[in-house]
Design a protein around this motif. Structure first.
Motif, PDB file in Angstrom:
ATOM      1  N   GLY A 295       2.844  19.044  14.171  1.00 42.02           N
ATOM      2  CA  GLY A 295       3.157  17.785  14.825  1.00 42.02           C
ATOM      3  C   GLY A 295       2.056  16.748  14.799  1.00 42.02           C
ATOM      4  N   ARG A 296       1.038  16.954  13.941  1.00 41.55           N
ATOM      5  CA  ARG A 296      -0.063  16.002  13.857  1.00 41.55           C
ATOM      6  C   ARG A 296      -0.445  15.746  12.401  1.00 41.55           C
ATOM      7  NH1 ARG A 296      -2.009  15.297  19.086  1.00 41.55           N
ATOM      8  NH2 ARG A 296      -1.831  17.120  20.419  1.00 41.55           N
ATOM      9  N   ILE A 297      -1.025  14.586  12.161  1.00 39.83           N
ATOM     10  CA  ILE A 297      -1.525  14.259  10.829  1.00 39.83           C
ATOM     11  C   ILE A 297      -2.850  14.978  10.630  1.00 39.83           C
ATOM     12  CG2 ILE A 297      -2.362  12.398   9.340  1.00 39.83           C
ATOM     13  CD1 ILE A 297      -0.543  10.497  11.077  1.00 39.83           C
ATOM     14  N   THR A 298      -2.936  15.768   9.572  1.00 36.91           N
ATOM     15  CA  THR A 298      -4.185  16.468   9.270  1.00 36.91           C
ATOM     16  C   THR A 298      -4.998  15.737   8.214  1.00 36.91           C
ATOM     17  OG1 THR A 298      -3.078  17.872   7.641  1.00 36.91           O
ATOM     18  CG2 THR A 298      -3.238  18.723   9.901  1.00 36.91           C
ATOM     19  N   ALA A 299      -4.338  14.931   7.394  1.00 37.82           N
ATOM     20  CA  ALA A 299      -5.032  14.131   6.379  1.00 37.82           C
ATOM     21  C   ALA A 299      -4.169  12.934   6.023  1.00 37.82           C
ATOM     22  CB  ALA A 299      -5.324  14.963   5.139  1.00 37.82           C
ATOM     23  N   MET A 300      -4.844  11.832   5.711  1.00 40.88           N
ATOM     24  CA  MET A 300      -4.145  10.638   5.251  1.00 40.88           C
ATOM     25  C   MET A 300      -4.997   9.996   4.164  1.00 40.88           C
ATOM     26  SD  MET A 300      -3.691   7.104   5.181  1.00 40.88           S
ATOM     27  CE  MET A 300      -4.623   6.335   6.470  1.00 40.88           C
ATOM     28  N   ARG A 301      -4.354   9.728   3.041  1.00 39.53           N
ATOM     29  CA  ARG A 301      -5.001   9.029   1.928  1.00 39.53           C
ATOM     30  C   ARG A 301      -4.224   7.758   1.676  1.00 39.53           C
ATOM     31  NH1 ARG A 301      -4.743  13.925   1.789  1.00 39.53           N
ATOM     32  NH2 ARG A 301      -2.826  14.194   0.652  1.00 39.53           N
ATOM     33  N   SER A 302      -4.952   6.658   1.515  1.00 39.78           N
ATOM     34  CA  SER A 302      -4.316   5.363   1.348  1.00 39.78           C
ATOM     35  C   SER A 302      -4.699   4.759   0.009  1.00 39.78           C
ATOM     36  CB  SER A 302      -4.766   4.433   2.483  1.00 39.78           C
ATOM     37  OG  SER A 302      -4.064   3.226   2.438  1.00 39.78           O
ATOM     38  N   TRP A 303      -3.708   4.154  -0.642  1.00 35.96           N
ATOM     39  CA  TRP A 303      -3.951   3.463  -1.908  1.00 35.96           C
ATOM     40  C   TRP A 303      -3.391   2.063  -1.815  1.00 35.96           C
ATOM     41  CZ3 TRP A 303      -2.795   8.663  -1.950  1.00 35.96           C
ATOM     42  CH2 TRP A 303      -3.696   9.482  -2.644  1.00 35.96           C
ATOM     43  N   LEU A 304      -4.155   1.118  -2.376  1.00 36.10           N
ATOM     44  CA  LEU A 304      -3.672  -0.248  -2.540  1.00 36.10           C
ATOM     45  C   LEU A 304      -4.482  -0.881  -3.658  1.00 36.10           C
ATOM     46  CD1 LEU A 304      -5.999  -2.231  -1.169  1.00 36.10           C
ATOM     47  CD2 LEU A 304      -4.867  -1.551   0.916  1.00 36.10           C
ATOM     48  N   ASP A 305      -3.998  -2.004  -4.129  1.00 35.69           N
ATOM     49  CA  ASP A 305      -4.708  -2.746  -5.162  1.00 35.69           C
ATOM     50  C   ASP A 305      -5.894  -3.420  -4.481  1.00 35.69           C
ATOM     51  OD1 ASP A 305      -5.653  -4.678  -6.950  1.00 35.69           O
ATOM     52  OD2 ASP A 305      -3.652  -5.109  -7.740  1.00 35.69           O
ATOM     53  N   THR A 306      -7.075  -2.827  -4.616  1.00 34.80           N
ATOM     54  CA  THR A 306      -8.238  -3.334  -3.898  1.00 34.80           C
ATOM     55  C   THR A 306      -8.625  -4.744  -4.356  1.00 34.80           C
ATOM     56  OG1 THR A 306      -9.693  -2.114  -5.401  1.00 34.80           O
ATOM     57  CG2 THR A 306      -9.150  -1.065  -3.297  1.00 34.80           C
ATOM     58  N   ALA A 307      -8.404  -5.071  -5.632  1.00 30.25           N
ATOM     59  CA  ALA A 307      -8.709  -6.426  -6.113  1.00 30.25           C
ATOM     60  C   ALA A 307      -7.771  -7.444  -5.463  1.00 30.25           C
ATOM     61  CB  ALA A 307      -8.607  -6.497  -7.630  1.00 30.25           C
ATOM     62  N   ALA A 308      -6.485  -7.115  -5.380  1.00 27.60           N
ATOM     63  CA  ALA A 308      -5.524  -8.020  -4.738  1.00 27.60           C
ATOM     64  C   ALA A 308      -5.842  -8.152  -3.247  1.00 27.60           C
ATOM     65  CB  ALA A 308      -4.098  -7.514  -4.937  1.00 27.60           C
ATOM     66  N   PHE A 309      -6.214  -7.053  -2.624  1.00 25.73           N
ATOM     67  CA  PHE A 309      -6.560  -7.088  -1.208  1.00 25.73           C
ATOM     68  C   PHE A 309      -7.801  -7.954  -0.982  1.00 25.73           C
ATOM     69  CE2 PHE A 309      -8.570  -5.266   2.625  1.00 25.73           C
ATOM     70  CZ  PHE A 309      -7.559  -5.518   3.525  1.00 25.73           C
ATOM     71  N   ALA A 310      -8.812  -7.785  -1.829  1.00 23.25           N
ATOM     72  CA  ALA A 310     -10.041  -8.582  -1.708  1.00 23.25           C
ATOM     73  C   ALA A 310      -9.731 -10.073  -1.874  1.00 23.25           C
ATOM     74  CB  ALA A 310     -11.079  -8.123  -2.728  1.00 23.25           C
ATOM     75  N   ALA A 311      -8.893 -10.392  -2.844  1.00 23.78           N
ATOM     76  CA  ALA A 311      -8.532 -11.793  -3.074  1.00 23.78           C
ATOM     77  C   ALA A 311      -7.745 -12.366  -1.892  1.00 23.78           C
ATOM     78  CB  ALA A 311      -7.721 -11.938  -4.361  1.00 23.78           C
ATOM     79  N   ALA A 312      -6.845 -11.563  -1.349  1.00 25.19           N
ATOM     80  CA  ALA A 312      -5.999 -12.024  -0.244  1.00 25.19           C
ATOM     81  C   ALA A 312      -6.780 -12.186   1.055  1.00 25.19           C
ATOM     82  CB  ALA A 312      -4.837 -11.064  -0.029  1.00 25.19           C
ATOM     83  N   THR A 313      -7.875 -11.442   1.186  1.00 25.46           N
ATOM     84  CA  THR A 313      -8.614 -11.431   2.449  1.00 25.46           C
ATOM     85  C   THR A 313     -10.064 -11.882   2.254  1.00 25.46           C
ATOM     86  OG1 THR A 313      -9.186  -9.091   2.176  1.00 25.46           O
ATOM     87  CG2 THR A 313      -7.144  -9.599   3.385  1.00 25.46           C
ATOM     88  N   GLN A 314     -10.312 -12.696   1.244  1.00 26.46           N
ATOM     89  CA  GLN A 314     -11.682 -13.083   0.903  1.00 26.46           C
ATOM     90  C   GLN A 314     -12.419 -13.829   2.013  1.00 26.46           C
ATOM     91  OE1 GLN A 314     -11.653 -15.776  -2.431  1.00 26.46           O
ATOM     92  NE2 GLN A 314      -9.775 -16.723  -1.729  1.00 26.46           N
ATOM     93  N   ASP A 315     -11.686 -14.414   2.930  1.00 24.32           N
ATOM     94  CA  ASP A 315     -12.335 -15.180   3.999  1.00 24.32           C
ATOM     95  C   ASP A 315     -12.552 -14.369   5.280  1.00 24.32           C
ATOM     96  OD1 ASP A 315      -9.733 -14.900   4.794  1.00 24.32           O
ATOM     97  OD2 ASP A 315      -9.348 -17.018   5.091  1.00 24.32           O
ATOM     98  N   VAL A 316     -12.347 -13.065   5.211  1.00 20.80           N
ATOM     99  CA  VAL A 316     -12.450 -12.224   6.412  1.00 20.80           C
ATOM    100  C   VAL A 316     -13.900 -12.159   6.871  1.00 20.80           C
ATOM    101  CG1 VAL A 316     -12.240  -9.872   7.271  1.00 20.80           C
ATOM    102  CG2 VAL A 316     -10.445 -10.841   5.866  1.00 20.80           C
ATOM    103  N   THR A 317     -14.087 -12.346   8.156  1.00 20.80           N
ATOM    104  CA  THR A 317     -15.401 -12.160   8.754  1.00 20.80           C
ATOM    105  C   THR A 317     -15.350 -10.927   9.634  1.00 20.80           C
ATOM    106  OG1 THR A 317     -14.793 -13.611  10.596  1.00 20.80           O
ATOM    107  CG2 THR A 317     -15.962 -14.616   8.737  1.00 20.80           C
ATOM    108  N   PRO A 318     -16.454 -10.218   9.713  1.00 21.43           N
ATOM    109  CA  PRO A 318     -16.457  -8.976  10.526  1.00 21.43           C
ATOM    110  C   PRO A 318     -16.220  -9.222  11.994  1.00 21.43           C
ATOM    111  CG  PRO A 318     -18.493  -9.189   9.247  1.00 21.43           C
ATOM    112  CD  PRO A 318     -17.693 -10.446   9.053  1.00 21.43           C
TER     113      PRO A 318
ATOM    114  N   ALA B  65       0.852  -1.192   0.000  1.00 20.65           N
ATOM    115  CA  ALA B  65       0.000   0.000   0.000  1.00 20.65           C
ATOM    116  C   ALA B  65       0.885   1.237   0.000  1.00 20.65           C
ATOM    117  CB  ALA B  65      -0.907   0.007   1.228  1.00 20.65           C
ATOM    118  N   VAL B  66       0.269   2.372  -0.294  1.00 24.30           N
ATOM    119  CA  VAL B  66       0.938   3.665  -0.192  1.00 24.30           C
ATOM    120  C   VAL B  66       0.014   4.590   0.579  1.00 24.30           C
ATOM    121  CG1 VAL B  66       1.824   5.680  -1.430  1.00 24.30           C
ATOM    122  CG2 VAL B  66       2.224   3.374  -2.334  1.00 24.30           C
TER     123      VAL B  66
END
Length: 131
Positions: free
Chosen positions: A108-131, A99-100
């Motif tokens: 001295g504080r985070i005012t904004a954070m934006r995250s990017w990752l391959d959502t398809a790869a993430f979904a495939a890697a974590t397909q068995d996740v339960t809430p 991810a990036v």
């Protein structure tokens, strides 16, 4: 803000999320901070941001965000961090995703954070996740 001060904020951020230290995480964010997760709506304000992280990491009993490369703007007001997000899902499946995160930092504080990752790869890697 100096680049070293910005780096200190980034280090504190990763220590807080990896340790699930929600009080420390709240302190690295500005009161009116905004987090923009991949494919999601912006999350505004420290309490909502911390609640979002808690919900995300509840799905991953073992997780580590490892900064691989950090680039800080010359004025210390922004940073980009390449991350290896690894862990185990609630079903016991191991995963690893790159991810990036882009941080805006002030006083001295985070005012904004934006995250990017391959959502398809993430979904495939974590397909068995339960809430």
């Amino acid at each position: 803000m100096s680049t070293s001060a910005a780096e200190d904020v980034i280090v504190a951020y990763f220590e807080a999320i990896n340790g699930e230290d929600w009080a420390a995480l709240q302190q690295v964010y500005a009161t009116d901070a905004v987090v923009s997760p991949p494919g999601g709506e912006p999350i505004r304000g420290r309490p909502a941001i911390v609640a979002w992280y808690q919900a995300v990491f509840r799905r991953f009993p073992d997780h580590t965000d490892t900064p691989v490369r950090t680039i800080v703007a010359a004025d210390g007001g922004a940073a980009a961090v390449e991350i290896e997000f690894t862990g185990r899902t609630t079903a016991g499946r191991q995963f690893a995703v790159t991810a990036v995160d882009i941080f805006d930092i002030a006083d001295g504080r985070i005012t904004a954070m934006r995250s990017w990752l391959d959502t398809a790869a993430f979904a495939a890697a974590t397909q068995d996740v339960t809430p």
